[in-house]
Structure formats: structure tokens, C-alpha cells
Scaffold this motif. Structure first.
Motif, PDB file in Angstrom:
ATOM      1  N   THR A 299       4.818  -0.736  -6.098  1.00 15.45           N
ATOM      2  CA  THR A 299       3.550  -0.592  -6.815  1.00 15.45           C
ATOM      3  C   THR A 299       2.961  -1.974  -7.109  1.00 15.45           C
ATOM      4  O   THR A 299       1.757  -2.200  -6.942  1.00 15.45           O
ATOM      5  CB  THR A 299       3.767   0.204  -8.120  1.00 15.45           C
TER       6      THR A 299
ATOM      7  N   GLY B 113       0.791  -1.221   0.000  1.00  8.90           N
ATOM      8  CA  GLY B 113       0.000   0.000   0.000  1.00  8.90           C
ATOM      9  C   GLY B 113       0.826   1.275   0.000  1.00  8.90           C
ATOM     10  O   GLY B 113       0.291   2.357  -0.169  1.00  8.90           O
TER      11      GLY B 113
ATOM     12  N   SER C  81       1.484  -3.737  -4.136  1.00  3.31           N
ATOM     13  CA  SER C  81       0.323  -2.987  -3.662  1.00  3.31           C
ATOM     14  C   SER C  81      -0.848  -3.023  -4.633  1.00  3.31           C
ATOM     15  O   SER C  81      -1.908  -2.453  -4.344  1.00  3.31           O
ATOM     16  CB  SER C  81       0.735  -1.528  -3.416  1.00  3.31           C
ATOM     17  N   SER C  82      -0.683  -3.668  -5.764  1.00  2.00           N
ATOM     18  CA  SER C  82      -1.702  -3.606  -6.818  1.00  2.00           C
ATOM     19  C   SER C  82      -3.059  -4.159  -6.378  1.00  2.00           C
ATOM     20  O   SER C  82      -4.093  -3.686  -6.847  1.00  2.00           O
ATOM     21  CB  SER C  82      -1.224  -4.314  -8.088  1.00  2.00           C
TER      22      SER C  82
ATOM     23  N   LYS D 182       0.359   4.471  -2.172  1.00  2.00           N
ATOM     24  CA  LYS D 182      -0.837   5.294  -1.899  1.00  2.00           C
ATOM     25  C   LYS D 182      -0.596   6.297  -0.765  1.00  2.00           C
ATOM     26  O   LYS D 182      -1.372   7.230  -0.603  1.00  2.00           O
ATOM     27  CB  LYS D 182      -2.022   4.398  -1.534  1.00  2.00           C
TER      28      LYS D 182
ATOM     29  N   GLU E 231      -4.833  -1.249  -4.089  1.00  2.00           N
ATOM     30  CA  GLU E 231      -4.792   0.155  -4.519  1.00  2.00           C
ATOM     31  C   GLU E 231      -6.140   0.857  -4.418  1.00  2.00           C
ATOM     32  O   GLU E 231      -6.198   2.084  -4.350  1.00  2.00           O
ATOM     33  CB  GLU E 231      -4.221   0.277  -5.923  1.00  2.00           C
TER      34      GLU E 231
END
Length: 179
Positions: A79, A29, A82-83, A32, A86
Motif C-alpha cells: 500500500t 499499484g 503504491s500510494s 488496486k 492510487e
């Protein structure tokens, strides 16, 4: 980063966890969470700034150029892990759970606990064990090859929470008082 530490020393499973017992400090995460205001720097920082801050302060090392392939790879990895989250607005696994103990730390008792529980891996003087010596990599927890005084791990409330939730490695068993 220029010393004996790496990201996995605090972010077990390469940060791809949801914290909790032996889940260490999750990075799931993290894209974000930035940009975000940083009180220490009194300004908004980016994810790349936060990575460099971790390199310099938490790992006592050197920052990466923001346009380097290594920095781009780290951001791409964060990224990617964390996909699946999201879409979330809250990340309850972020950071370490904090707890307050109403006592004054006892360095003598702490040394006894360290020698009994921690020195087996981190060695009696905290230098850890290195792959260079053909042994399992255990991070140093004292000295120039370890964290510096600007690291979160240098703060008792963060270190004690990390130790409580994660140590001894693979079998956290210390009480909050011991941690």
C-alpha cells in the motif's frame, strides 16, 4: 517461505519499480488490482490470497495466516509503495511484457547459453548461491529450493520475458531468441 527464494528474486528493488529493463516485476499499484477474479481458482481473490498464492506456487513455500503480523506488514508495504499511484485506473508497468517467438526451443543451444551466461551466478546445476555459505544470494532456478511447476516462471512465455528484460542481472543483454 520455507525454501531459498524471497520476493526480491522476481520483484527487484522490493517491487518498488516500474518494470522495464532490469525493473523486473513491479508491485507498484498492486493493492488496486484486488479483489480480482482468478481463473485458476475460478473465484475472486484478495491481495492476501494473491500473496499466499505466490508463496505456495511461485516460491514453492508455505502460506502466511491472513491475520498474521507478517501478512499485515506485506500489505502495508504494498500500500505504501503504491500510494503515489492510487488515483490511477491503468498500470502499464503491471506484469511482464509478453513476446511470442516463432520457433521451437532448442535445449542443446539453451544449455550452451545457460552455461556461458547464467551458470556463473546460478551455478551449473541451477542451485544458486546462498548467504549461508557467505556468498552473494543468487536464487536457485531448479530443484526443491526453487519455483515449483505451478509458478509463472515455469511457463516459457513468462520465464523468457523475465530473462530477456532482467538477465544477466544489472546488465540485461540477451536477445529474445536467447532468452
Amino acid at each position: 517461505v520455507g525454501n531459498e527464494l524471497n520476493c526480491n528474486n522476481c520483484h527487484f528493488g522490493c517491487g518498488n519499480t516500474f518494470g522495464g529493463k532490469n525493473g523486473s516485476i513491479s508491485l507498484v499499484g498492486s493493492p488496486k488490482w484486488y479483489p480480482a477474479y482468478n481463473a485458476r481458482f475460478q473465484k475472486e481473490i484478495t491481495l492476501k490470497d494473491r500473496i499466499d498464492n505466490c508463496f505456495r506456487r511461485s516460491m514453492n513455500g508455505k502460506p502466511l495466516p491472513h491475520d498474521s503480523k507478517e501478512m499485515e506488514a506485506l500489505v502495508a508495504y504494498l500500500t505504501w509503495i503504491s500510494s503515489n499511484v492510487e488515483h490511477l485506473k491503468e498500470f502499464p508497468w503491471r506484469g511482464l511484457p509478453r513476446f511470442n517467438l516463432d520457433h521451437t526451443p532448442d535445449p542443446i543451444k539453451g544449455k550452451e547459453i545457460y552455461m556461458k551466461t547464467c551458470a556463473t551466478c546460478h551455478m551449473p546445476n541451477g542451485e544458486g548461491m546462498s548467504k549461508k555459505e557467505g556468498t552473494l544470494e543468487i536464487p536457485p532456478i531448479f530443484g526443491p529450493q526453487s519455483y515449483n511447476d505451478g509458478a509463472g516462471m515455469n511457463r516459457l512465455e513468462i520465464l523468457s520475458s523475465f530473462v530477456y528484460y532482467n538477465m544477466p542481472f544489472d546488465q540485461p543483454s540477451l536477445t529474445k531468441e536467447e532468452a
